[in-house]
Write an enzyme that holds these catalytic residues in place. Structure first.
Site, PDB file in Angstrom:
ATOM      1  N   GLU A  78     -12.010  10.490  -1.197  1.00 17.40           N
ATOM      2  CA  GLU A  78     -12.155   9.128  -0.687  1.00 17.40           C
ATOM      3  C   GLU A  78     -12.913   9.192   0.636  1.00 17.40           C
ATOM      4  OE1 GLU A  78      -8.384   7.063  -0.428  1.00 17.40           O
ATOM      5  OE2 GLU A  78      -7.732   7.822  -2.383  1.00 17.40           O
ATOM      6  N   PHE A  90      -5.315  -5.609   2.949  1.00 16.35           N
ATOM      7  CA  PHE A  90      -5.717  -4.217   2.753  1.00 16.35           C
ATOM      8  C   PHE A  90      -6.095  -3.959   1.293  1.00 16.35           C
ATOM      9  CE2 PHE A  90      -5.303   0.458   3.124  1.00 16.35           C
ATOM     10  CZ  PHE A  90      -5.942   0.639   4.333  1.00 16.35           C
ATOM     11  N   ASP A 127      -1.836   2.065  -4.062  1.00 16.60           N
ATOM     12  CA  ASP A 127      -2.370   0.980  -3.233  1.00 16.60           C
ATOM     13  C   ASP A 127      -2.974  -0.080  -4.150  1.00 16.60           C
ATOM     14  OD1 ASP A 127      -3.624  -0.643  -1.403  1.00 16.60           O
ATOM     15  OD2 ASP A 127      -5.156   0.802  -0.840  1.00 16.60           O
ATOM     16  N   HIS A 139       3.732   7.602  -2.484  1.00 12.80           N
ATOM     17  CA  HIS A 139       3.273   7.462  -1.109  1.00 12.80           C
ATOM     18  C   HIS A 139       4.406   7.185  -0.125  1.00 12.80           C
ATOM     19  CE1 HIS A 139      -0.649   6.334   1.182  1.00 12.80           C
ATOM     20  NE2 HIS A 139       0.159   7.064   1.911  1.00 12.80           N
ATOM     21  N   GLU A 188      -1.657  11.312  -3.119  1.00 10.26           N
ATOM     22  CA  GLU A 188      -0.728  11.039  -2.012  1.00 10.26           C
ATOM     23  C   GLU A 188       0.725  11.196  -2.428  1.00 10.26           C
ATOM     24  OE1 GLU A 188      -3.406   8.169   0.806  1.00 10.26           O
ATOM     25  OE2 GLU A 188      -2.482   7.241  -0.944  1.00 10.26           O
ATOM     26  N   ASN A 201       0.839  -1.194   0.000  1.00  6.97           N
ATOM     27  CA  ASN A 201       0.000   0.000   0.000  1.00  6.97           C
ATOM     28  C   ASN A 201       0.875   1.245   0.000  1.00  6.97           C
ATOM     29  OD1 ASN A 201      -1.865   2.017   0.381  1.00  6.97           O
ATOM     30  ND2 ASN A 201      -2.310   1.511   2.482  1.00  6.97           N
TER      31      ASN A 201
END
Length: 986
Positions: free
Chosen positions: A531, A595, A182, A403, A444, A84
């Protein structure tokens, strides 16, 4: 070593974005095209330095691979890898791992003789991570950005007869650091590849700009056609441009203009471009509700008057702007009923087909989703064409996410070219699509100079669309030294990142925070959550609470649920069986487990139960009760912005207690877009006793692209009368003797596989905590903490009676066929916020026919039941629907439940005595669900496990977002409940 590139090593240099790549342009369908999709020979090497030249032209290997496809999904030994935030290898940027898998794809192609006097272009629609092209062993080009196409002029490398095409793909590169999304790390040619022949003078690009004036209904279309001269530019060429309306009729007359060439006014020469403009009175405006499309046709005409090339584009006449804290389309605010979507298929990974895309869009619209964020990269161009045609709003997102190095690469000058190229090329390709209403600068990746530069380019290149970037909102602008501005604060929402985002687009904000932003009236931008409502496992609690705030607070317009689909991958085990895998199942490390399974749909496209709640909060028409007493009326509100309700028919049902007493068709006058009307409450009022519910359903009246006529579009249930809550009967003073079952029939006690016992535990949902990776919450900085508390207290393993005070009285009928239970449970402060308070027991598995009076028909929980309706429902026990097994199948507010074995003629009836209970009836015990790591490991017991809860914790979204709201938690204190269990048999 690879020719040319071996010494240059561009894959290790983030500043090199391409070599020999042609400029980006809008998608153009050409007749002279040869698809290269299908079977390619394939060889995998551990590093590009170990690829011999002979791999490009020598004997082909026997191994083959399908294109489009990921080699990580085709048995090559190189497997998918899920992370992620963290990178799959150690950094820092732009450092690469020692092992750098490199795949050589080869195939031979013989071109038509007619192509010899044309420019031949190789089109690579998507390759992860970077790629190089060789034709007959000669280097033709190199490209980056795995989610946008690259094109190369290969004319000079071609020869008569068979030609050998080799595309070398590297799994990782310096650009992987800005593709750290992700999702699964894959590798290969995951989108189509083709060759096409273009005339030596051809239309290279067509840029269409439209506008719509809501006050007058007038539209305008401006077309800029760019002509490419592969050889020396010359005079005598012209472009004839025609505009046709949605019905195919021409709008005005075709416009013809000469193509300028470089020798005309060289100082002010603006390129080989031709401009055509139309005013369109009474334009048929494009919106997601009215996806009217016009056609632009550009014909390139040579000096002799012959048509040398023809290009068509479909465009929509519309206006998008931000005004007064509202996002407007054609002058009207719209609701963003949105979802985030990744490219995913359980067998092909990121190699999705147009049929897959259409299937996704059909399921979305069938659940009232009308907006998509292309998280977190541009999709294949076919996706946007479908959205244009079918009617979906799109936030088009650049393939930029760093990220793991969130706040550094955005200011790193080495990565500035990558930021600019990725965003600019997305705009250049997708600018003609009316479905695209916002450009997103990525995800991100912090907020820095590289974003500011990209934002400035996009605003100059396309001033017709607002910008969206969450990082600008979260991190805000730089402040003077000594000043304080903390990331993610309300101050950033008000005035942070104005240069890069016209939308306040936070991630997973609490409801109170978005309401506070709207109520303060500060700032100039609408709030649309990029989100929210993280759909990991059994989730999406308080979705209706979000929309209650959104629809009643100025400045709020909706958001995009995370996310559309679980990313499980079908994996074959040594014994031949298959299962859907998540992070770590392929031996990939480091990884972030399940996840990746956080979608509203299962990996193979089955809606999760929460989709009914999504369909309800996103419904296009609502019905509410207005007034009081004899003056009560129904208010019908149209939530659409451009169409009425003529395509829907409404019916109503009146329920008193557990009986439907009246029904009919609801007659509603015309309701304008964003308008409301009031109509009388149908059916009158039944006798004044008991609960009375009015249910109104709206069905489509004709076939639509996403569902046939009769599709349930919207529904509401209104409480016309609420009886006083029944009092729980007094505790019986003792327990009667059971006695023998009369006539040889079995008693209730003999029937039970598991006797009634106190239950405080539920199989932890993902929002309670990550049971598979206890350290994941700390690493990601998100995740629920309830599971840790419960495990520390022993809730999952200790007998419930050892944790709380519990008093139970049971009164059994003389024949043993019926029993009444009265429970008193006292929860100490140390155990506040338990999963549930109730009991469980088990019946033989043959009791499969269920019928209940309560909320349904679908699974519902205290904070996810706005879509459920009170009534009498029937069905079979739910199947465990989540990739990682967890609590499921609850029905709230149940007054009675019947579990029947029709073959044996036996029915067990459970009836709440006093307040209704929350009930589930499945083939799994909580301990089995909690112990299982994958749905394939879960074996159903030959029993029906029944839970009766007086209280059950809500779901929340704490796997990534707010936890369960206080009103849906279980405080310490006393809980009392009572019920009866009766065995009915011949």
């Amino acid at each position: 070593m690879l020719p040319v590139l071996g010494a240059l090593r561009p894959w290790a240099d983030p500043a090199i974005t391409s070599i020999g790549r042609l400029p980006m342009h809008v998608p153009i369908a050409r007749a002279d095209r040869r698809s290269l999709d299908g079977e390619w020979s394939f060889a995998l090497y551990p590093h590009p330095d170990e690829v011999p030249e002979a791999a490009l032209t020598g004997p082909r290997p026997a191994a083959t691979i399908e294109v489009p496809g990921n080699w990580t999904m085709q048995g090559t030994g190189d497997v998918p890898h899920y992370t992620n935030v963290q990178m799959p290898f150690s950094g820092p940027p732009p450092r690469l791992p020692q092992r750098l898998p490199t795949g050589v794809h080869r195939r031979s192609v013989k071109l038509p003789a007619a192509w010899r006097r044309r420019q031949v272009v190789l089109h690579v629609a998507g390759a992860e991570s970077v790629h190089a092209v060789y034709v007959n062993g000669a280097f033709a080009g190199y490209g980056t950005d795995s989610r946008l196409p690259s094109e190369y002029d290969v004319t000079a490398q071609l020869r008569p007869g068979a030609n050998e095409i080799a595309i070398v793909v590297l799994r990782y590169s310096a650009h992987s650091y800005v593709e750290d999304q992700d999702q699964w790390w894959m590798a290969g040619l995951h989108r189509s590849v083709h060759l096409e022949a273009r005339p030596l003078v051809h239309v290279a690009d067509v840029r269409c700009t439209t506008d719509f004036e809501p006050a007058t209904g007038a539209g305008s279309v401006r077309v800029v056609a760019e002509v490419a001269f592969v050889a020396q530019p010359r005079a005598g060429w012209s472009v004839r441009t025609t505009l046709r309306g949605p019905t195919g009729r021409a709008v005005g007359a075709p416009l013809t203009a000469a193509v300028p060439h470089a020798f005309e006014q060289p100082y002010i020469f603006g390129g080989h471009i031709v401009v055509a403009e139309w005013a369109v009175p009474g334009a048929a405006a494009w919106s997601a509700e009215t996806p009217h499309l016009y056609e632009v046709q550009c014909e390139l005409i040579d000096a002799k008057g012959a048509v040398a090339d023809t290009v068509t584009q479909r465009v929509g006449v519309r206006r998008v702007c931000v005004q007064g804290r509202r996002l407007l389309v054609n002058g009207q605010p719209i609701w963003i009923f949105g979802v985030n979507r990744h490219d995913h298929h359980p067998d092909r990974g990121t190699a999705v087909t147009e049929a897959d895309m259409r299937c996704d869009l059909m399921a979305m619209r069938a659940h009232n989703i009308t907006a998509v964020r292309t998280s977190h990269y541009p999709n294949d161009s076919a996706f946007y064409a479908l959205c244009d045609e079918l009617g979906m709003y799109v936030v088009d997102e650049a393939n930029i996410e760093s990220h793991a190095y969130n706040v550094s690469l955005c200011d790193d000058p080495r990565y500035r070219p990558a930021f600019l190229e990725r965003g600019a090329r997305m705009v250049q390709r997708d600018r003609n699509h009316p479905s695209v209403i916002l450009w997103s600068l990525g995800n991100e990746s912090g907020y820095g100079a590289n974003h500011t530069a990209l934002a400035a380019w996009v605003r100059e290149a396309d001033p017709t669309r607002p910008l969206h970037y969450e990082g600008a909102i979260f991190h805000g602008d730089q402040v003077p030294e000594g000043a304080v501005r903390r990331a993610g604060t309300m101050a950033n929402w008000v005035d942070g990142g104005l240069a890069a985002s016209d939308i306040v687009c936070p991630m997973y904000p609490p409801i109170d925070a978005i309401r506070r932003y709207g109520d303060t009236g500060l700032g100039t931008r609408p709030l649309i959550m990029c989100e929210y409502s993280h759909a990991m496992g059994n989730s999406n609690g308080s979705l209706a609470d979000y929309w209650q705030a959104i629809t009643t607070t100025p400045g709020l317009q909706g958001g995009f649920i995370w996310e559309w689909m679980d990313h499980g991958l079908r994996r074959q085990l040594p014994d031949g069986s298959t299962r859907l895998a998540y992070g770590g199942d392929f031996g990939d490390a480091p990884h972030d487990g399940n996840f990746v399974a956080d979608g509203l749909m299962s990996s193979d496209g089955v809606p999760h139960p929460a989709m009914r709640e999504v369909a309800w909060v996103y419904r296009p028409v609502t019905v509410s009760l207005k007034g009081g007493g004899d003056d009560r009326r129904l208010e019908v509100r149209n939530r659409q912005s451009f169409v009425g309700l003529e395509g829907l028919a409404a019916t109503w049902e009146l329920w008193r207690e557990d009986r439907m007493v009246r029904r009919g068709r609801l007659r509603v006058p015309k309701v304008p877009p964003r308008g409301a009307v009031q109509v009388p409450v149908p059916g009158g009022m039944p006798k004044p006793h008991g609960d009375v519910h009015l249910t109104v359903r709206w069905h489509s009246t004709h076939d639509q692209w996403f569902a046939p006529a009769g599709h349930l579009v919207a529904w509401d249930q209104l409480v016309l009368r609420q009886a006083r809550a029944p009092r729980m009967p007094a505790l019986p003073s003792g327990r009667s003797a059971t006695g023998d079952a009369a006539g040889g029939r079995c008693s209730l006690d003999e029937l039970l596989v598991l006797s009634v016992e106190l239950a405080l535990w539920r199989a932890a949902i993902d929002n309670d905590g990550y049971k598979l990776l206890p350290d994941l919450s700390e690493r990601l900085g998100v995740g629920g903490q309830a599971l840790n508390r419960w495990v520390a207290a022993g809730v999952h393993r200790l007998p419930a009676d050892e944790l709380v005070q519990h008093e139970v009285r049971r009164l059994v009928g003389a024949d043993g066929h019926a029993a009444r239970y009265h429970h008193r449970v006292v929860v100490p402060e140390a155990l506040a916020d338990l999963p549930r308070v109730g009991v469980r027991f088990a019946l033989p598995g043959r009791f499969r026919a269920l019928r209940w009076c309560g909320f349904g028909p679908h699974e519902n929980y205290p904070d996810r039941r706005a879509s459920a309706m009170f009534g009498v429902w029937e069905g079979e026990p739910d199947r465990q629907p989540y990739l990682v097994p967890q609590e499921f199948g609850l029905r709230t507010g149940v007054r009675w439940l019947e579990c029947a074995d029709p073959a044996a003629g036996q029915t067990v009836r459970i009836e709440a005595l006093g307040s209704p209970l929350h009930i589930s009836a499945t083939h799994h015990r909580a301990e089995d669900l909690f112990a299982a790591a994958n749905e394939a490991d879960l074996v159903a017991r030959d029993e029906l496990v029944v839970h009766l809860d007086v209280a059950h914790r809500g779901l929340g979204t704490a796997s990534c977002g707010p936890d369960v709201l206080p009103q849906y938690r279980l405080p310490a204190g006393e809980y009392g409940f009572a019920y009866s269990i009766t065995l009915l048999q011949p």
